[in-house]
Design a protein around this motif. Structure first.
Motif, PDB file in Angstrom:
ATOM      1  N   GLU A   1       0.829  -1.201   0.000  1.00  0.00           N
ATOM      2  CA  GLU A   1       0.000   0.000   0.000  1.00  0.00           C
ATOM      3  C   GLU A   1       0.869   1.260   0.000  1.00  0.00           C
ATOM      4  N   LYS A   2       1.964   1.233   0.749  1.00  0.00           N
ATOM      5  CA  LYS A   2       2.882   2.371   0.772  1.00  0.00           C
ATOM      6  C   LYS A   2       3.498   2.599  -0.606  1.00  0.00           C
ATOM      7  N   ALA A   3       3.897   1.505  -1.269  1.00  0.00           N
ATOM      8  CA  ALA A   3       4.522   1.604  -2.590  1.00  0.00           C
ATOM      9  C   ALA A   3       3.543   2.162  -3.619  1.00  0.00           C
ATOM     10  N   ILE A   4       2.309   1.670  -3.602  1.00  0.00           N
ATOM     11  CA  ILE A   4       1.296   2.134  -4.557  1.00  0.00           C
ATOM     12  C   ILE A   4       0.959   3.598  -4.319  1.00  0.00           C
ATOM     13  N   THR A   5       0.850   3.990  -3.064  1.00  0.00           N
ATOM     14  CA  THR A   5       0.553   5.385  -2.732  1.00  0.00           C
ATOM     15  C   THR A   5       1.655   6.300  -3.254  1.00  0.00           C
ATOM     16  N   TYR A   6       2.903   5.865  -3.107  1.00  0.00           N
ATOM     17  CA  TYR A   6       4.030   6.669  -3.600  1.00  0.00           C
ATOM     18  C   TYR A   6       3.984   6.776  -5.128  1.00  0.00           C
ATOM     19  N   PHE A   7       3.761   5.666  -5.821  1.00  0.00           N
ATOM     20  CA  PHE A   7       3.696   5.681  -7.292  1.00  0.00           C
ATOM     21  C   PHE A   7       2.626   6.659  -7.778  1.00  0.00           C
ATOM     22  N   ASN A   8       1.516   6.706  -7.110  1.00  0.00           N
ATOM     23  CA  ASN A   8       0.409   7.554  -7.548  1.00  0.00           C
ATOM     24  C   ASN A   8       0.658   9.044  -7.311  1.00  0.00           C
ATOM     25  N   THR A   9       1.803   9.395  -6.719  1.00  0.00           N
ATOM     26  CA  THR A   9       2.154  10.811  -6.574  1.00  0.00           C
ATOM     27  C   THR A   9       3.067  11.281  -7.703  1.00  0.00           C
ATOM     28  N   LYS A  10       3.528  10.365  -8.559  1.00  0.00           N
ATOM     29  CA  LYS A  10       4.486  10.712  -9.605  1.00  0.00           C
ATOM     30  C   LYS A  10       3.784  11.257 -10.849  1.00  0.00           C
ATOM     31  N   GLU A  11       4.506  12.122 -11.566  1.00  0.00           N
ATOM     32  CA  GLU A  11       3.981  12.707 -12.794  1.00  0.00           C
ATOM     33  C   GLU A  11       4.270  11.830 -14.014  1.00  0.00           C
ATOM     34  N   GLU A  12       5.265  10.978 -13.902  1.00  0.00           N
ATOM     35  CA  GLU A  12       5.602  10.076 -15.016  1.00  0.00           C
ATOM     36  C   GLU A  12       6.251   8.820 -14.462  1.00  0.00           C
ATOM     37  N   ALA A  13       6.187   7.767 -15.255  1.00  0.00           N
ATOM     38  CA  ALA A  13       6.764   6.491 -14.853  1.00  0.00           C
ATOM     39  C   ALA A  13       7.196   5.717 -16.087  1.00  0.00           C
ATOM     40  N   TYR A  14       8.008   4.685 -15.849  1.00  0.00           N
ATOM     41  CA  TYR A  14       8.529   3.869 -16.940  1.00  0.00           C
ATOM     42  C   TYR A  14       8.007   2.442 -16.793  1.00  0.00           C
ATOM     43  N   VAL A  15       7.503   1.903 -17.884  1.00  0.00           N
ATOM     44  CA  VAL A  15       6.990   0.531 -17.887  1.00  0.00           C
ATOM     45  C   VAL A  15       7.728  -0.243 -18.982  1.00  0.00           C
ATOM     46  N   PHE A  16       8.174  -1.435 -18.629  1.00  0.00           N
ATOM     47  CA  PHE A  16       8.890  -2.274 -19.610  1.00  0.00           C
ATOM     48  C   PHE A  16       8.326  -3.683 -19.550  1.00  0.00           C
ATOM     49  N   ASP A  17       7.860  -4.184 -20.683  1.00  0.00           N
ATOM     50  CA  ASP A  17       7.323  -5.549 -20.760  1.00  0.00           C
ATOM     51  C   ASP A  17       8.463  -6.504 -21.056  1.00  0.00           C
ATOM     52  N   CYS A  18       8.730  -7.395 -20.135  1.00  0.00           N
ATOM     53  CA  CYS A  18       9.886  -8.279 -20.339  1.00  0.00           C
ATOM     54  C   CYS A  18       9.738  -9.559 -19.529  1.00  0.00           C
ATOM     55  N   PHE A  19      10.640 -10.480 -19.808  1.00  0.00           N
ATOM     56  CA  PHE A  19      10.758 -11.702 -19.014  1.00  0.00           C
ATOM     57  C   PHE A  19      12.066 -11.604 -18.241  1.00  0.00           C
TER      58      PHE A  19
END
Length: 212
Positions: A191-209
């Motif tokens: 919950e702490k991690a998700i709350t922090y992510f939702n305060t950011k203006e941008e993020a990076y997502v990478f689809d990988c194995f």
């Protein structure tokens, strides 16, 4: 007439190769041509020739056009191999997280998502964000990050959720390295991690194995 011409070429080629196997092979081709001729199928002399004879005829014509595969290889030779597979995408808007597929994790409020950036794009972003320094390495510029005293993994800080009555609880070798923690502690940290992510203006997502 077409059969007679083709068969003479085939048998002449077999004689030049001085090979019994070649004679058998070429004779078989001549027999097939004879069967086609008896059915009134028109064959050109070139189409009846084996591949290596066709190759010789093509070289005599001195055709100047390059195969498409050669052209495409030449055109892409200036692009690093790691960047030739490019599916990078920048997603913006109120539904950016949903488009990137991270809303199911509870991350829903980031308005800009960089997804599957290329090596060069990530490199440029790191430089722009001042996340480290560029080192002039032997094989090209390399991005470096100073980690301070944290020089590697910390095995004593690894924790695994112990789910009472589960198969994992019975089979994991619980010890000073595989330390257990409760589902309640995991939920609190998540919950702490998700709350922090939702305060950011941008993020990076990478689809990988990934794997070990």
């Amino acid at each position: 007439m077409y059969f007679a011409t083709a068969s003479r070429v085939l048998l002449r080629s077999a004689t030049q190769t001085i090979s019994r196997n070649a004679v058998r092979s070429l004779s078989t081709q001549a027999g097939v041509i004879a069967g086609l001729s008896s059915r009134n199928v028109t064959l050109s002399t070139a189409s009846c020739l084996p591949p290596y004879i066709k190759k010789e005829q093509r070289s005599k014509k001195k055709i100047q056009t390059a195969p498409k595969s050669t052209l495409s290889k030449t055109a892409s030779s200036t692009i690093p191999e790691r960047d030739q597979y490019n599916v990078s995408k920048t997603i913006t808007g109120a539904d950016a997280c949903a488009q990137a597929g991270i809303d199911s994790l509870g991350i829903t409020k980031i308005p800009k998502i960089y997804r599957n950036l290329t090596f060069q794009e990530l490199f440029d972003m790191e430089v722009k964000n001042g996340e480290g320094k560029v080192a002039n390495a032997e094989y090209g510029d390399t991005f470096t990050v100073y980690t301070g005293k944290f020089t590697g993994r910390s095995p004593n800080d690894k924790w695994v959720v112990r789910n009472p009555g589960s198969e994992s609880e019975a089979n994991i070798d619980w010890n000073s390295i595989n330390q257990d923690t409760s589902p309640e502690v995991f939920d609190e940290l998540y919950e702490k991690a998700i709350t922090y992510f939702n305060t950011k203006e941008e993020a990076y997502v990478f689809d990988c194995f990934c794997g070990a």
